[in-house]
Design a protein around this motif. Structure first.
Motif, PDB file in Angstrom:
ATOM      1  N   PHE A   1       0.876  -1.184   0.000  1.00 45.78           N
ATOM      2  CA  PHE A   1       0.000   0.000   0.000  1.00 45.78           C
ATOM      3  C   PHE A   1       0.910   1.229   0.000  1.00 45.78           C
ATOM      4  N   VAL A   2       0.997   1.906  -1.144  1.00 43.12           N
ATOM      5  CA  VAL A   2       1.933   3.012  -1.352  1.00 43.12           C
ATOM      6  C   VAL A   2       1.161   4.322  -1.409  1.00 43.12           C
ATOM      7  N   VAL A   3       1.636   5.309  -0.650  1.00 41.49           N
ATOM      8  CA  VAL A   3       1.019   6.641  -0.614  1.00 41.49           C
ATOM      9  C   VAL A   3       1.975   7.633  -1.264  1.00 41.49           C
ATOM     10  N   VAL A   4       1.498   8.376  -2.264  1.00 43.50           N
ATOM     11  CA  VAL A   4       2.307   9.407  -2.921  1.00 43.50           C
ATOM     12  C   VAL A   4       1.772  10.770  -2.486  1.00 43.50           C
ATOM     13  N   ALA A   5       2.679  11.642  -2.031  1.00 48.38           N
ATOM     14  CA  ALA A   5       2.258  12.950  -1.510  1.00 48.38           C
ATOM     15  C   ALA A   5       3.421  13.915  -1.546  1.00 48.38           C
ATOM     16  N   GLY A   6       3.133  15.173  -1.868  1.00 45.66           N
ATOM     17  CA  GLY A   6       4.142  16.227  -1.843  1.00 45.66           C
ATOM     18  C   GLY A   6       4.454  16.652  -0.420  1.00 45.66           C
ATOM     19  N   SER A   7       5.577  17.331  -0.244  1.00 44.52           N
ATOM     20  CA  SER A   7       6.012  17.715   1.106  1.00 44.52           C
ATOM     21  C   SER A   7       5.068  18.731   1.742  1.00 44.52           C
ATOM     22  N   HIS A   8       4.280  19.461   0.946  1.00 45.61           N
ATOM     23  CA  HIS A   8       3.335  20.420   1.538  1.00 45.61           C
ATOM     24  C   HIS A   8       2.184  19.715   2.258  1.00 45.61           C
ATOM     25  N   LYS A   9       2.053  18.404   2.069  1.00 46.01           N
ATOM     26  CA  LYS A   9       1.012  17.648   2.760  1.00 46.01           C
ATOM     27  C   LYS A   9       1.518  17.011   4.051  1.00 46.01           C
ATOM     28  N   LEU A  10       2.797  17.167   4.343  1.00 42.52           N
ATOM     29  CA  LEU A  10       3.352  16.606   5.577  1.00 42.52           C
ATOM     30  C   LEU A  10       2.964  17.507   6.744  1.00 42.52           C
ATOM     31  N   CYS A  11       2.205  16.962   7.670  1.00 46.63           N
ATOM     32  CA  CYS A  11       1.685  17.745   8.798  1.00 46.63           C
ATOM     33  C   CYS A  11       2.425  17.352  10.078  1.00 46.63           C
ATOM     34  N   PRO A  12       2.918  18.330  10.846  1.00 53.91           N
ATOM     35  CA  PRO A  12       3.679  18.003  12.058  1.00 53.91           C
ATOM     36  C   PRO A  12       2.813  17.604  13.249  1.00 53.91           C
ATOM     37  N   LEU A  13       1.505  17.571  13.072  1.00 51.50           N
ATOM     38  CA  LEU A  13       0.595  17.236  14.163  1.00 51.50           C
ATOM     39  C   LEU A  13       0.264  15.747  14.156  1.00 51.50           C
ATOM     40  N   TYR A  14      -0.212  15.280  15.303  1.00 53.88           N
ATOM     41  CA  TYR A  14      -0.663  13.904  15.437  1.00 53.88           C
ATOM     42  C   TYR A  14      -2.195  13.872  15.382  1.00 53.88           C
ATOM     43  N   PRO A  15      -2.773  12.744  15.022  1.00 55.02           N
ATOM     44  CA  PRO A  15      -4.236  12.689  14.893  1.00 55.02           C
ATOM     45  C   PRO A  15      -4.981  13.058  16.171  1.00 55.02           C
ATOM     46  N   HIS A  16      -4.351  12.826  17.332  1.00 48.95           N
ATOM     47  CA  HIS A  16      -5.036  13.106  18.593  1.00 48.95           C
ATOM     48  C   HIS A  16      -4.915  14.569  19.029  1.00 48.95           C
ATOM     49  N   ASN A  17      -4.118  15.365  18.302  1.00 40.51           N
ATOM     50  CA  ASN A  17      -3.988  16.778  18.669  1.00 40.51           C
ATOM     51  C   ASN A  17      -5.321  17.497  18.510  1.00 40.51           C
ATOM     52  N   PRO A  18      -5.676  18.362  19.459  1.00 41.83           N
ATOM     53  CA  PRO A  18      -6.968  19.064  19.358  1.00 41.83           C
ATOM     54  C   PRO A  18      -7.060  19.989  18.158  1.00 41.83           C
ATOM     55  N   GLU A  19      -5.913  20.388  17.589  1.00 42.83           N
ATOM     56  CA  GLU A  19      -5.940  21.275  16.424  1.00 42.83           C
ATOM     57  C   GLU A  19      -6.324  20.544  15.137  1.00 42.83           C
ATOM     58  N   VAL A  20      -6.346  19.214  15.194  1.00 45.86           N
ATOM     59  CA  VAL A  20      -6.607  18.422  13.989  1.00 45.86           C
ATOM     60  C   VAL A  20      -8.093  18.081  13.912  1.00 45.86           C
ATOM     61  N   LEU A  21      -8.716  18.503  12.822  1.00 47.21           N
ATOM     62  CA  LEU A  21     -10.089  18.123  12.532  1.00 47.21           C
ATOM     63  C   LEU A  21     -10.041  17.041  11.468  1.00 47.21           C
ATOM     64  N   LEU A  22     -10.330  15.807  11.870  1.00 50.69           N
ATOM     65  CA  LEU A  22     -10.110  14.668  10.990  1.00 50.69           C
ATOM     66  C   LEU A  22     -11.140  14.558   9.879  1.00 50.69           C
ATOM     67  N   ASN A  23     -12.300  15.134  10.045  1.00 43.92           N
ATOM     68  CA  ASN A  23     -13.344  14.906   9.052  1.00 43.92           C
ATOM     69  C   ASN A  23     -14.329  16.055   9.015  1.00 43.92           C
ATOM     70  N   GLU A  24     -15.081  16.111   7.940  1.00 38.90           N
ATOM     71  CA  GLU A  24     -16.223  16.997   7.844  1.00 38.90           C
ATOM     72  C   GLU A  24     -17.298  16.309   7.022  1.00 38.90           C
ATOM     73  N   LEU A  25     -18.544  16.684   7.247  1.00 39.12           N
ATOM     74  CA  LEU A  25     -19.672  16.037   6.582  1.00 39.12           C
ATOM     75  C   LEU A  25     -20.121  16.863   5.395  1.00 39.12           C
ATOM     76  N   LYS A  26     -20.277  16.202   4.266  1.00 37.00           N
ATOM     77  CA  LYS A  26     -20.769  16.840   3.058  1.00 37.00           C
ATOM     78  C   LYS A  26     -22.294  16.797   3.017  1.00 37.00           C
ATOM     79  N   SER A  27     -22.854  17.445   2.019  1.00 32.68           N
ATOM     80  CA  SER A  27     -24.310  17.533   1.893  1.00 32.68           C
ATOM     81  C   SER A  27     -24.929  16.156   1.657  1.00 32.68           C
ATOM     82  N   PRO A  28     -26.059  15.863   2.296  1.00 33.53           N
ATOM     83  CA  PRO A  28     -26.754  14.597   2.037  1.00 33.53           C
ATOM     84  C   PRO A  28     -27.243  14.464   0.600  1.00 33.53           C
ATOM     85  N   SER A  29     -27.331  15.577  -0.123  1.00 34.80           N
ATOM     86  CA  SER A  29     -27.817  15.523  -1.508  1.00 34.80           C
ATOM     87  C   SER A  29     -26.874  14.734  -2.410  1.00 34.80           C
TER      88      SER A  29
END
Length: 416
Positions: free
Chosen positions: A314-342
């Motif tokens: 399982f290989v992930v390709v990503a530019g360095s601008h996507k490297l985030c210094p935070l951890y998933p449990h940090n309060p500053e990280v919002l892991l998800n958002e909900l899109k329109s039900p439509s």
């Protein structure tokens, strides 16, 4: 900075309304805006110009991050610029200290008269300047740098003329700091623009003849990666999971076919059924966290689990601008958002199911449409970035090269 405020307000509005889509576009526009902020910032007469400049960037960064917390590329670029300011300040301080020529070998008589005076090397003073920019650690507290005797002796011997030259030198160093920061941000923008090329160059090393690749949805980084392998005369086949409910996989499949790549579109639910025929999974990412975890389009965790179950890389390709210094449990990280039900249901067709018929007034039918999945690092085999290939356990060290530890939370320093 009255000249920049309209630009800041306009970009904040675009982020709030989700008018800028994609981490690449968001990262580039954020860097361009911060370059304008630095360019228009008036360097005052305060002693620490770097701190004042960093505070101006933090003030804008707070607004941008708050406008769209789910777009982690905004915070990444703000932190990169803060790191650039610190690095350029340290560099200019070291250069200025070297220009002082604290130990002069050519003046033999002066050296003989003052042999008992403690001498300072430029390296020692540069280390002292670097330590002054961060909070004192045990190592810095134990260091013995005799700054006071030399500085006081030098200050007493120079007089008013040196005071004037020092003032002129401060203005020159201030202008140089600002110029260097602007140039470094320009380099950052160029790095964002050209991130696809060094990633694509690694495609030949990973994709071999007659292999079957699986991907999900549409990622420009994945597209360029597959294009590069095709241009090197690699013959391979791609399974594209359609990426419901936005079906971006359909767009990617069309783009691959136009380049002559053999492509098969499958439903997201068919991933487990098809994974046994696959040699490698190659996907993009919304963000790469400090622990090696990945925030990616919804459905990606299912693909990663299927790959692990069948021992498929399982290989992930990503530019360095996507490297985030935070951890998933940090309060500053919002892991998800909900899109329109439509995106999932037609309101007209299901309107009779959405009436408020229960006693508490809530509808009988609810629709949840998340945008992202979180893939833990244990499910990732390899990260391919513009600096090379890395294992998930190495990502925190790679990320540490781009960010300062005290800038993880973007907040203006208290002036109290």
């Amino acid at each position: 900075m009255p000249d920049v405020q309209p630009l800041v307000s306009d970009f904040v509005l675009k982020l709030k309304r989700r008018k800028v889509e994609g981490s690449h576009a968001v990262a580039r526009q954020t860097a361009e805006l911060l370059r304008s902020v630095v360019s228009q910032h008036r360097m005052g007469s305060s002693a620490n110009q770097a701190a004042a400049l960093a505070d101006a960037v933090r003030a804008v960064g707070e607004q941008l991050i708050a406008a769209n917390p789910i777009e982690l590329a905004v915070g990444n670029i703000v932190r990169r610029v803060l790191h650039i300011i610190k690095e350029e300040d340290i560099s200019s301080t070291a250069v200025g200290i070297e220009g002082l020529s604290v130990t002069v070998d050519s003046d033999d008589e002066y050296d003989r008269e003052d042999d008992d005076r403690p001498s300072l090397s430029a390296a020692v003073l540069a280390a002292h300047a670097r330590n002054a920019l961060r909070a004192p650690s045990l190592q810095t507290l134990l260091e013995d740098i005799p700054v006071s005797p030399a500085i006081s002796r030098t200050a007493s011997s120079t007089g008013d003329s040196d005071g004037k030259s020092k003032s002129a030198g401060d203005k020159t160093s201030t202008r140089k700091l600002k110029h260097d920061v602007i140039a470094a941000i320009g380099d950052l923008i160029d790095e964002i623009d050209s991130c696809y090329e060094p990633i694509s160059e690694q495609a030949v090393e990973l994709i071999h003849q007659n292999e079957v690749i699986l991907t999900l949805g549409r990622s420009r980084t994945v597209k360029e990666f597959l294009y590069a392998a095709k241009e090197k005369k690699r013959s391979f086949r791609v399974f594209v999971a359609e990426g419901a409910p936005r079906y971006q996989g359909h767009v990617l499949a069309k783009e691959l076919v136009e380049k002559g790549v053999q492509t098969t579109v499958i439903t997201d639910s068919a991933v487990f059924a098809m994974i046994s025929r696959v040699n490698m999974v190659i996907v993009g990412a919304h963000a790469v966290m400090a622990n090696g975890g990945v925030i990616a389009p919804v459905g990606m965790n299912m693909v990663a689990l299927a790959a692990q179950r069948h021992a498929v890389p399982f290989v992930v390709v990503a530019g360095s601008h996507k490297l985030c210094p935070l951890y998933p449990h940090n309060p500053e990280v919002l892991l998800n958002e909900l899109k329109s039900p439509s995106d999932l249901l037609d309101f007209g067709e299901f309107s009779d199911c959405m009436n408020f018929s229960t006693q508490d007034g809530s509808p009988l039918l609810n629709v949840v449409n998340p945008t992202f999945d979180y893939v833990p690092p244990k499910l990732v085999s390899l990260f391919v970035t513009d600096t090379g290939g890395h294992s998930p356990s190495y990502m925190y060290r790679l990320i540490a090269e781009y960010y300062s530890a005290d800038d993880l939370v973007v907040r203006r320093k208290s002036t109290a």
